[in-house]
Design a protein around this motif. Structure first.
Motif, mmCIF file in Angstrom:
data_model
loop_
_atom_site.group_PDB
_atom_site.id
_atom_site.type_symbol
_atom_site.label_atom_id
_atom_site.label_comp_id
_atom_site.label_asym_id
_atom_site.label_seq_id
_atom_site.Cartn_x
_atom_site.Cartn_y
_atom_site.Cartn_z
ATOM 1 N N ASP A 1 2.281 -4.164 5.442
ATOM 2 C CA ASP A 1 0.983 -4.184 5.476
ATOM 3 C C ASP A 1 0.562 -5.525 5.840
ATOM 4 O O ASP A 1 1.369 -6.548 5.559
ATOM 5 C CB ASP A 1 0.419 -3.761 4.326
ATOM 6 N N CYS B 1 -5.826 -7.706 -1.008
ATOM 7 C CA CYS B 1 -5.332 -6.558 -0.223
ATOM 8 C C CYS B 1 -6.153 -5.608 0.260
ATOM 9 O O CYS B 1 -7.343 -5.546 -0.523
ATOM 10 C CB CYS B 1 -4.460 -5.922 -1.093
ATOM 11 N N PHE B 2 -6.082 -4.989 1.330
ATOM 12 C CA PHE B 2 -6.878 -4.121 1.858
ATOM 13 C C PHE B 2 -7.114 -2.610 1.269
ATOM 14 O O PHE B 2 -5.965 -2.280 0.784
ATOM 15 C CB PHE B 2 -6.980 -4.046 3.458
ATOM 16 N N THR B 3 -8.026 -2.022 1.278
ATOM 17 C CA THR B 3 -7.931 -0.550 0.790
ATOM 18 C C THR B 3 -7.140 0.311 1.714
ATOM 19 O O THR B 3 -7.293 -0.103 2.947
ATOM 20 C CB THR B 3 -9.276 -0.094 0.653
ATOM 21 N N ASP B 4 -6.790 1.145 1.034
ATOM 22 C CA ASP B 4 -5.742 2.248 2.010
ATOM 23 C C ASP B 4 -6.621 3.175 2.930
ATOM 24 O O ASP B 4 -7.737 3.426 2.573
ATOM 25 C CB ASP B 4 -5.098 3.094 1.152
ATOM 26 N N PRO C 1 -12.437 -3.855 1.646
ATOM 27 C CA PRO C 1 -12.668 -3.111 2.950
ATOM 28 C C PRO C 1 -12.586 -3.998 3.983
ATOM 29 O O PRO C 1 -12.807 -4.992 4.351
ATOM 30 C CB PRO C 1 -14.240 -2.585 2.717
ATOM 31 N N ALA D 1 -4.093 0.462 4.642
ATOM 32 C CA ALA D 1 -4.254 -0.825 5.021
ATOM 33 C C ALA D 1 -3.910 -1.067 6.532
ATOM 34 O O ALA D 1 -2.876 -0.389 7.163
ATOM 35 C CB ALA D 1 -3.265 -1.716 4.224
ATOM 36 N N SER E 1 0.794 -1.228 0.039
ATOM 37 C CA SER E 1 -0.266 0.015 -0.014
ATOM 38 C C SER E 1 0.728 1.269 -0.060
ATOM 39 O O SER E 1 1.825 1.338 0.747
ATOM 40 C CB SER E 1 -0.834 -0.015 1.440
ATOM 41 N N ARG F 1 -8.789 -10.009 -4.524
ATOM 42 C CA ARG F 1 -9.375 -8.727 -4.435
ATOM 43 C C ARG F 1 -8.068 -7.692 -4.136
ATOM 44 O O ARG F 1 -7.247 -8.103 -3.375
ATOM 45 C CB ARG F 1 -10.300 -8.819 -3.388
ATOM 46 N N VAL F 2 -8.048 -6.284 -4.529
ATOM 47 C CA VAL F 2 -7.265 -5.524 -4.290
ATOM 48 C C VAL F 2 -7.437 -4.406 -3.521
ATOM 49 O O VAL F 2 -6.750 -3.556 -2.918
ATOM 50 C CB VAL F 2 -6.487 -5.145 -5.704
ATOM 51 N N ARG F 3 -8.698 -4.029 -3.520
ATOM 52 C CA ARG F 3 -9.360 -3.025 -2.664
ATOM 53 C C ARG F 3 -10.231 -3.646 -1.515
ATOM 54 O O ARG F 3 -11.614 -3.205 -1.637
ATOM 55 C CB ARG F 3 -9.808 -1.976 -3.435
#
Length: 346
Positions: free
Chosen positions: A203, A299-302, A221, A304, A177, A217-219
């Motif tokens: 992260d 990966c989590f959304t920023d 929540p 992260a 991130s 998934r890249v974003r």
């Protein structure tokens, strides 16, 4: 025994070390094992110290060992004397030549397999005369070892400060991130006498079975963590506490620990077997997912969720300048990892 004779006789360090071990463990066998001394030798050393000081330090029964009132008071003095002697030896070693002699590094299990190769390469290349000894233990044990002088330096996860200047991005952090790390989590030790030297922030990613709908998934929540079957490490691992903190921030009240693991390798194998999902720090992903075969990450959304990795030393350590130099060398060496390097002034 006259007062004059008693003054001329001095306790030996071996006697003080034996008594201090008994005071800590309240068990002769355990105390002897802790300091590498036979039980008869330890008992004799404590008796000799009692004779030298002219007081009874330990009350011995068939069932247990107790400190006498004098023993309670003098155990504090004995511990302080041993710590001062240790500091004297440490400072003398540092004065002889930097980066020589024994160097005892403590590392947490969720860091050791992924960062030790870099650490060992740096030490061998830069400090060939340093006798590096590595101890992998959980955080509480490491902090106790540092305070007691059993360890010199720790490599562990700590809490990043909130809302501070963003860290310097590494060359490879495009995979991570770009944010400063959001609400990262580590232990906020606040331990008196411990100084932290931050190295980097990394992260967390979600690791899933290959057929999981969130895989890839890249974003993502954080709210998805409220409903997932999240697998955790056993009690005592700081990474378990970090994962629970992340879940709480996502609005999840708790995680039912129906299945746990003693290490990340087992945890990832459980995910591969379809028992749930887990959180891994970025530095562990490549190693652990390659062992388990077909797995996916998300990966989590920023910003992260993240953790901060740091070196920790005793405040005022005689070799503080060496430890700070080592921290700078490690920041440079770790710039190619999927992390965000923390400037040394952070």
């Amino acid at each position: 025994m006259t007062v004059g004779n008693r003054r001329r006789r001095q306790p030996s360090l071996a006697q003080l070390r034996a008594f201090s071990a008994v005071a800590e463990h309240l068990h002769f066998r355990d105390a002897a094992a802790a300091i590498g001394m036979s039980q008869p030798a330890l008992s004799g050393a404590v008796s000799a110290l009692e004779e030298t000081l002219g007081v009874t330090l330990v009350e011995r029964t068939t069932r247990k060992v107790m400190l006498s009132p004098a023993g309670e008071r003098l155990s504090v003095r004995a511990k302080a004397v041993l710590e001062d002697v240790g500091a004297l030896i440490e400072e003398a070693e540092a004065l002889r030549a930097p980066f020589t002699g024994v160097f005892r590094l403590g590392v947490i299990p969720t860091v050791a397999p992924y960062l030790l190769p870099t650490v060992l390469r740096q030490v061998r290349a830069r400090y060939p005369h340093l006798d590096l000894q590595v101890h992998e233990e959980q955080t509480a044990s490491l902090l106790e070892g540092l305070a007691a002088g059993r360890l010199d330096l720790l490599l562990l996860a700590v809490s990043p400060p909130a809302a501070k200047d963003p860290p310097v991005a590494s060359a490879s952090s495009a995979a991570a991130s770009p944010a400063a790390g959001g609400s990262g989590r580590g232990h906020s030790y606040g331990t008196p006498g411990v100084t932290e030297m931050p190295l980097f922030d990394e992260d967390f990613v979600l690791v899933t079975p290959p057929d999981h709908p969130l895989g890839g998934r890249v974003r993502l929540p954080r709210a998805v963590l409220r409903e997932l079957n999240l697998l955790l490490l056993d009690e005592g691992h700081c990474l378990r506490d970090q994962a629970l903190d992340i879940c709480r921030e996502a609005g999840r009240a708790g995680v039912a620990a129906t299945t746990t693991a003693a290490g990340l390798s087992t945890l990832v194998q459980l995910v591969a077997g379809g028992l749930g999902v887990t959180l891994l720090p970025r530095t562990a992903v490549e190693v652990e997912t390659s062992r388990a075969g077909r797995l996916r990450t998300a990966c989590f959304t920023d910003p992260a969720p993240s953790r901060r990795i740091a070196l920790a030393m005793r405040t005022g350590a005689a070799r503080a300048a060496e430890y700070e130099e080592l921290a700078a060398a490690l920041r440079e060496a770790m710039a190619d990892l999927p992390v965000r390097i923390v400037p040394d002034a952070a």
